[in-house]
Design a protein around this motif. Structure first.
Motif, PDB file in Angstrom:
ATOM      1  N   HIS B 250     145.530  64.502  31.887  1.00  0.00           N
ATOM      2  CA  HIS B 250     145.504  63.451  30.874  1.00  0.00           C
ATOM      3  C   HIS B 250     144.071  63.160  30.484  1.00  0.00           C
ATOM      4  CE1 HIS B 250     146.864  59.283  29.298  1.00  0.00           C
ATOM      5  NE2 HIS B 250     147.246  60.225  28.463  1.00  0.00           N
ATOM      6  N   TRP B 251     143.851  63.011  29.184  1.00  0.00           N
ATOM      7  CA  TRP B 251     142.528  62.777  28.632  1.00  0.00           C
ATOM      8  C   TRP B 251     142.321  61.283  28.389  1.00  0.00           C
ATOM      9  CZ3 TRP B 251     141.763  67.674  25.380  1.00  0.00           C
ATOM     10  CH2 TRP B 251     140.437  68.136  25.508  1.00  0.00           C
ATOM     11  N   SER B 252     141.216  60.745  28.857  1.00  0.00           N
ATOM     12  CA  SER B 252     140.966  59.321  28.608  1.00  0.00           C
ATOM     13  C   SER B 252     140.338  59.152  27.227  1.00  0.00           C
ATOM     14  CB  SER B 252     140.025  58.741  29.670  1.00  0.00           C
ATOM     15  OG  SER B 252     138.681  59.101  29.395  1.00  0.00           O
ATOM     16  N   ARG B 253     140.244  57.893  26.777  1.00  0.00           N
ATOM     17  CA  ARG B 253     139.647  57.601  25.470  1.00  0.00           C
ATOM     18  C   ARG B 253     138.212  58.093  25.406  1.00  0.00           C
ATOM     19  NH1 ARG B 253     141.426  52.239  23.459  1.00  0.00           N
ATOM     20  NH2 ARG B 253     139.207  51.749  23.310  1.00  0.00           N
ATOM     21  N   GLU B 254     137.548  58.111  26.575  1.00  0.00           N
ATOM     22  CA  GLU B 254     136.137  58.526  26.608  1.00  0.00           C
ATOM     23  C   GLU B 254     135.985  60.025  26.777  1.00  0.00           C
ATOM     24  OE1 GLU B 254     135.334  56.072  30.068  1.00  0.00           O
ATOM     25  OE2 GLU B 254     133.473  55.515  29.043  1.00  0.00           O
ATOM     26  N   GLY B 255     137.111  60.731  26.930  1.00  0.00           N
ATOM     27  CA  GLY B 255     137.016  62.177  27.090  1.00  0.00           C
ATOM     28  C   GLY B 255     136.934  62.633  28.531  1.00  0.00           C
ATOM     29  N   ILE B 256     137.374  61.798  29.479  1.00  0.00           N
ATOM     30  CA  ILE B 256     137.417  62.247  30.866  1.00  0.00           C
ATOM     31  C   ILE B 256     138.813  62.815  31.124  1.00  0.00           C
ATOM     32  CG2 ILE B 256     137.163  61.603  33.298  1.00  0.00           C
ATOM     33  CD1 ILE B 256     135.568  59.133  32.354  1.00  0.00           C
ATOM     34  N   ILE B 257     138.875  64.061  31.575  1.00  0.00           N
ATOM     35  CA  ILE B 257     140.172  64.684  31.865  1.00  0.00           C
ATOM     36  C   ILE B 257     140.493  64.433  33.326  1.00  0.00           C
ATOM     37  CG2 ILE B 257     141.453  66.858  32.017  1.00  0.00           C
ATOM     38  CD1 ILE B 257     139.558  68.015  29.903  1.00  0.00           C
ATOM     39  N   ALA B 258     141.676  63.859  33.590  1.00  0.00           N
ATOM     40  CA  ALA B 258     142.136  63.678  34.960  1.00  0.00           C
ATOM     41  C   ALA B 258     143.228  64.704  35.227  1.00  0.00           C
ATOM     42  CB  ALA B 258     142.687  62.269  35.150  1.00  0.00           C
ATOM     43  N   SER B 259     143.245  65.264  36.446  1.00  0.00           N
ATOM     44  CA  SER B 259     144.310  66.201  36.792  1.00  0.00           C
ATOM     45  C   SER B 259     144.946  65.797  38.110  1.00  0.00           C
ATOM     46  CB  SER B 259     143.773  67.632  36.910  1.00  0.00           C
ATOM     47  OG  SER B 259     143.052  67.800  38.123  1.00  0.00           O
ATOM     48  N   GLY B 260     146.260  66.011  38.222  1.00  0.00           N
ATOM     49  CA  GLY B 260     146.985  65.733  39.454  1.00  0.00           C
ATOM     50  C   GLY B 260     147.592  67.040  39.913  1.00  0.00           C
ATOM     51  N   ALA B 261     147.434  67.373  41.206  1.00  0.00           N
ATOM     52  CA  ALA B 261     147.864  68.694  41.653  1.00  0.00           C
ATOM     53  C   ALA B 261     148.648  68.681  42.951  1.00  0.00           C
ATOM     54  CB  ALA B 261     146.641  69.600  41.805  1.00  0.00           C
ATOM     55  N   ALA B 262     149.166  69.864  43.299  1.00  0.00           N
ATOM     56  CA  ALA B 262     150.014  70.021  44.478  1.00  0.00           C
ATOM     57  C   ALA B 262     149.226  70.056  45.780  1.00  0.00           C
ATOM     58  CB  ALA B 262     150.851  71.292  44.344  1.00  0.00           C
ATOM     59  N   ASP B 263     147.928  69.820  45.708  1.00  0.00           N
ATOM     60  CA  ASP B 263     147.140  69.734  46.950  1.00  0.00           C
ATOM     61  C   ASP B 263     146.833  68.285  47.265  1.00  0.00           C
ATOM     62  OD1 ASP B 263     143.814  70.579  45.602  1.00  0.00           O
ATOM     63  OD2 ASP B 263     145.338  69.123  44.992  1.00  0.00           O
ATOM     64  N   ALA B 265     145.515  66.094  45.483  1.00  0.00           N
ATOM     65  CA  ALA B 265     144.236  65.600  44.968  1.00  0.00           C
ATOM     66  C   ALA B 265     144.273  65.242  43.484  1.00  0.00           C
ATOM     67  CB  ALA B 265     143.159  66.664  45.188  1.00  0.00           C
ATOM     68  N   ILE B 266     143.328  64.372  43.117  1.00  0.00           N
ATOM     69  CA  ILE B 266     143.115  64.020  41.709  1.00  0.00           C
ATOM     70  C   ILE B 266     141.688  64.436  41.379  1.00  0.00           C
ATOM     71  CG2 ILE B 266     142.941  62.138  40.014  1.00  0.00           C
ATOM     72  CD1 ILE B 266     144.981  60.572  41.651  1.00  0.00           C
ATOM     73  N   ARG B 267     141.516  65.124  40.278  1.00  0.00           N
ATOM     74  CA  ARG B 267     140.188  65.600  39.872  1.00  0.00           C
ATOM     75  C   ARG B 267     139.851  65.073  38.496  1.00  0.00           C
ATOM     76  NH1 ARG B 267     142.660  69.343  42.900  1.00  0.00           N
ATOM     77  NH2 ARG B 267     141.474  70.762  44.261  1.00  0.00           N
ATOM     78  N   PHE B 268     138.546  64.977  38.232  1.00  0.00           N
ATOM     79  CA  PHE B 268     138.080  64.487  36.939  1.00  0.00           C
ATOM     80  C   PHE B 268     137.057  65.439  36.356  1.00  0.00           C
ATOM     81  CE2 PHE B 268     140.108  60.362  37.178  1.00  0.00           C
ATOM     82  CZ  PHE B 268     140.264  60.166  38.541  1.00  0.00           C
ATOM     83  N   PHE B 269     137.186  65.681  35.060  1.00  0.00           N
ATOM     84  CA  PHE B 269     136.287  66.609  34.369  1.00  0.00           C
ATOM     85  C   PHE B 269     135.742  65.953  33.105  1.00  0.00           C
ATOM     86  CE2 PHE B 269     137.688  70.298  36.811  1.00  0.00           C
ATOM     87  CZ  PHE B 269     138.956  69.910  37.230  1.00  0.00           C
ATOM     88  N   VAL B 270     134.494  66.272  32.780  1.00  0.00           N
ATOM     89  CA  VAL B 270     133.937  65.815  31.505  1.00  0.00           C
ATOM     90  C   VAL B 270     133.268  67.004  30.831  1.00  0.00           C
ATOM     91  CG1 VAL B 270     133.525  63.425  32.201  1.00  0.00           C
ATOM     92  CG2 VAL B 270     131.727  65.148  32.544  1.00  0.00           C
ATOM     93  N   GLU B 271     133.093  66.863  29.537  1.00  0.00           N
ATOM     94  CA  GLU B 271     132.440  67.936  28.813  1.00  0.00           C
ATOM     95  C   GLU B 271     130.988  68.030  29.273  1.00  0.00           C
ATOM     96  OE1 GLU B 271     133.368  67.843  24.680  1.00  0.00           O
ATOM     97  OE2 GLU B 271     132.023  69.525  24.230  1.00  0.00           O
ATOM     98  N   SER B 272     130.555  69.232  29.473  1.00  0.00           N
ATOM     99  CA  SER B 272     129.194  69.434  29.943  1.00  0.00           C
ATOM    100  C   SER B 272     128.336  69.776  28.734  1.00  0.00           C
ATOM    101  CB  SER B 272     129.211  70.578  30.964  1.00  0.00           C
ATOM    102  OG  SER B 272     128.035  71.308  30.913  1.00  0.00           O
ATOM    103  N   LYS B 273     127.347  68.925  28.485  1.00  0.00           N
ATOM    104  CA  LYS B 273     126.521  69.140  27.293  1.00  0.00           C
ATOM    105  C   LYS B 273     125.452  70.187  27.575  1.00  0.00           C
ATOM    106  CE  LYS B 273     128.614  65.773  25.068  1.00  0.00           C
ATOM    107  NZ  LYS B 273     129.608  66.112  24.060  1.00  0.00           N
ATOM    108  N   ASP B 274     125.947  71.304  28.060  1.00  0.00           N
ATOM    109  CA  ASP B 274     125.049  72.379  28.461  1.00  0.00           C
ATOM    110  C   ASP B 274     124.335  73.004  27.281  1.00  0.00           C
ATOM    111  OD1 ASP B 274     125.655  74.290  31.363  1.00  0.00           O
ATOM    112  OD2 ASP B 274     123.921  74.439  30.015  1.00  0.00           O
ATOM    113  N   GLY B 275     125.143  73.275  26.264  1.00  0.00           N
ATOM    114  CA  GLY B 275     124.583  73.871  25.053  1.00  0.00           C
ATOM    115  C   GLY B 275     124.364  75.366  25.141  1.00  0.00           C
TER     116      GLY B 275
END
Lengths: 161, 327
Positions: B250-263, B265-275
Motif C-alpha cells: 500500500h502506498w501512502s500519500r507521501e509515497g511510502i510503500i508498505a508491504s506485509g509478507a509471509a515472514d 514482517a512489515i517493510r517500508f520503501f521510498v523512492e531513492s533520489k539516486d538519479g
C-alpha cells in the motif's frame, strides 16, 4: 469418486523401523527439544494414501530424507513423490501433508510443500496450488474435501491392511 | 540495498484482539478520523465475521464497536468502505458480497449481492462511490452500480482472465479498474460510454513470482485530458527484499510503500533520489521483523495527514502502528 484407481498396483515398501528416542539422563523439564526431521516424518508417515490402504511411508510418497527442517528459523519443506506421474491425487496428498503439519506444529512454523522435481506431469501447477494460502483456505472450507483429508489423516485401527 | 533504519521506527500503537481466526483484510473508514469524527477501521476474518473498531477520542485507545456476524457463512476475505464512509462492502468465500450501512453506530446488512459462482476474493469501490467491483475464483469481475435506496444492479460481468481473479482495485481518480489473477496477469478495464466495459490492456510478466514488488507508470495527465487511453508500462522492480510471499502493498500519500509478507514482517520503501538510473528506483527504509506472530495478510495506511498504518495477520489480530522518524 474415481471408478478406476489411477494406480491400481502401487509398489509397497516395508515400513522403516521406528527409532526409539533415548531419554537423557538429566532431564530439564523446561527445555524444549528442537523439532527435527524425524519428528516431522513421524507426523506424516502414517497418513493414508487417498486411494490405497497403505500409508504414504509404505508407498514411499514421503521419506525422511525428503524433509528439510530448520527449527531455529521455524521452517520446514516437505517434498513428496506421487506414485505415478499423472496422479490426480497429488493435490489431495499435498493438502493432507499441509493440514497434518498445520495441526501438529507450533503456529510459528512456515511450511512449504512441493512435488519432487521431475516426478509429475503438472508439477508447477500443483506446487502453485499447494502453496497458495488463499486457495488452500478456501479448499479447506469445502466439507467434502475436508472429509477426504480427515480420512487420510485418521489413525489406522491397527488391523492389517 | 542497506536500509537506513536508524532514521525510522515503527511504533506499535495498539493490538486489536477479538477475531477467532486469521484476519485477512483491514480497511480504514475514509470519512472518519477527520473533523472530530473518531477514527474507524473494519477487519474481516476466517471466523466469518467483520469487526468494526473505533478510536475513543479522549483516551485515543481503540475498542471494538461492532461485530458483523450471522450473515456470511464462510470466510470473509475482503472489506471496503464506500468513499462517503456510509457503506461497507464485505466479500466472502460464501460467494456473496454483503453491503452494510452505518445507522447511528449500528451496522445493518442492507443488501446482499449474489452472482459469483464461488468464492468472492476482493471488493473495491470507485473514487466517487457510484460503482463497486467484485471478483472471485469463477474468473470473473463484476461491476455493480449503486442506485438510490441501497439498491445494487449488475452493470457488467467482465470475462477474460483464465484463472481465479484475486484482487480488484479502482484507479484513485479515474474510472479505470485493475484486476489481478492467478493466471499471472493484471488486466485493466475501462468503459467507452454506455456501460460497455472491456479490457484495454493486459500486463503480463514472464518472471512473475510473489517475492517482488513491481511499479508501473502511465501519463495520467494525458489520459485525464481525454487524449485516449495511455498504456501502463513497467518501470521498476523491487527484488531481494522479501523471501516469503508478499500479501499486501500500500502506498501512502507521501509515497511510502508498505508491504506485509509471509515472514511476519512489515517493510517500508521510498523512492531513492539516486538519479543514476533511468526511471524511479526505491530503497527500503525499515523492516519490522516480528510485526506479528504469523503471516501479515494486509497493510493499510490511514487516510489522514498522519503516518498511521493498520495490519492484519494470520495470528488473528489487527495492529495499529505509527511510522515515526527517529532524530
Amino acid at each position: 469418486m474415481v471408478s478406476e484407481l489411477i494406480n491400481a498396483n502401487p509398489v509397497v515398501y516395508e515400513k522403516k523401523e521406528r527409532r526409539v528416542r533415548s531419554t537423557p539422563s538429566c532431564v530439564d523439564e523446561y527445555a524444549v527439544e528442537p523439532i527435527d526431521q524425524l519428528e516431522i516424518f513421524d507426523h506424516l508417515r502414517d497418513i493414508k494414501d487417498p486411494e490405497h490402504p497403505y500409508s504414504l511411508e509404505e508407498l514411499k510418497v514421503i521419506t525422511e530424507d525428503a524433509i528439510e527442517v530448520d527449527d531455529s528459523n521455524s521452517y520446514v519443506r516437505v517434498t513428496f513423490t506421487p506414485t505415478v506421474e499423472h496422479c490426480s491425487m497429488a493435490t489431495i496428498i499435498g493438502l493432507c501433508l499441509r493440514v497434518k503439519l498445520m495441526r501438529s506444529l507450533p503456529s510459528r512454523y512456515k511450511v512449504d510443500i512441493r512435488i519432487a522435481p521431475g516426478s509429475h506431469a503438472t508439477e508447477a501447477a500443483v506446487n502453485k496450488q499447494l502453496n497458495d494460502k488463499e486457495r488452500v483456505a478456501a479448499a479447506l472450507e469445502n466439507p467434502n474435501l475436508v472429509d477426504m483429508v480427515d480420512e487420510c489423516l485418521a489413525p489406522s485401527n491397527g488391523l492389517a491392511g | 540495498m542497506e536500509s537506513h533504519d536508524g532514521a525510522w521506527s515503527l511504533k506499535e500503537v495498539q493490538k486489536l484482539e477479538g477475531h477467532t481466526d486469521r484476519v485477512w483484510s483491514v480497511a480504514w473508514n475514509p470519512a472518519a478520523g477527520v473533523a472530530g469524527v473518531p477514527a474507524m477501521l473494519a477487519s474481516c476474518s476466517g471466523d466469518k465475521t467483520v469487526r468494526v473498531w473505533e478510536q475513543n477520542p479522549s483516551s485515543s485507545s481503540w475498542f471494538c464497536k461492532a461485530v458483523l456476524d450471522e450473515t456470511h457463512t464462510r470466510t470473509v476475505r475482503s472489506c471496503a468502505w464506500s468513499p462517503s464512509g456510509k457503506l461497507l462492502a464485505t466479500g466472502s468465500f460464501d460467494a456473496t458480497t454483503a453491503i452494510w450501512e452505518n445507522v447511528g453506530g449500528d451496522f445493518e446488512c442492507v443488501s446482499t449481492l449474489e452472482g459469483h459462482e464461488n468464492e468472492v476474493k476482493s471488493v473495491c469501490w470507485n473514487a466517487s462511490g457510484s460503482l463497486l467491483a467484485t471478483c472471485g475464483r469463477d474468473r470473473s469481475v463484476w461491476i455493480w452500480e449503486v442506485l438510490p435506496g441501497n439498491e445494487f444492479e449488475c452493470a457488467s460481468v467482465l470475462q477474460g482472465h483464465t484463472q481465479d481473479v484475486k484482487m480488484v482495485q479502482w484507479h484513485p481518480t479515474m474510472d479505470i479498474l485493475f484486476s489481478c489473477s492467478y493466471d499471472n496477469t493484471i488486466k485493466i478495464w475501462a468503459e467507452d460510454g454506455d456501460d460497455d466495459w472491456h479490457c484495454v490492456q493486459t500486463l503480463s510478466e514472464a518472471n512473475g513470482d510473489d517475492l517482488t514488488i513491481k511499479v508501473w507508470e502511465t501519463d495520467s495527465a494525458k489520459m485525464m485530458s481525454g487524449d485516449g487511453y495511455v498504456p501502463w508500462s513497467h518501470v521498476c522492480t523491487l527484488s531481494g527484499y522479501h523471501d516469503r510471499t508478499i500479501f499486501s502493498v500500500h502506498w501512502s500519500r507521501e509515497g511510502i510503500i508498505a508491504s506485509g509478507a509471509a515472514d511476519d514482517a512489515i517493510r517500508f520503501f521510498v523512492e531513492s533520489k539516486d538519479g543514476s538510473v533511468d526511471g524511479p528506483s526505491y530503497k527500503m527504509i525499515l523492516r519490522n521483523e516480528k510485526a506479528h506472530d504469523m503471516d501479515v495478510n494486509s497493510v493499510r495506511w490511514s487516510h489522514g495527514e498522519n503516518r498511521f498504518l493498520a495490519s492484519a495477520s494470520d495470528d488473528g489480530t489487527v495492529k495499529i502502528w505509527e511510522l515515526v522518524p527517529v532524530i
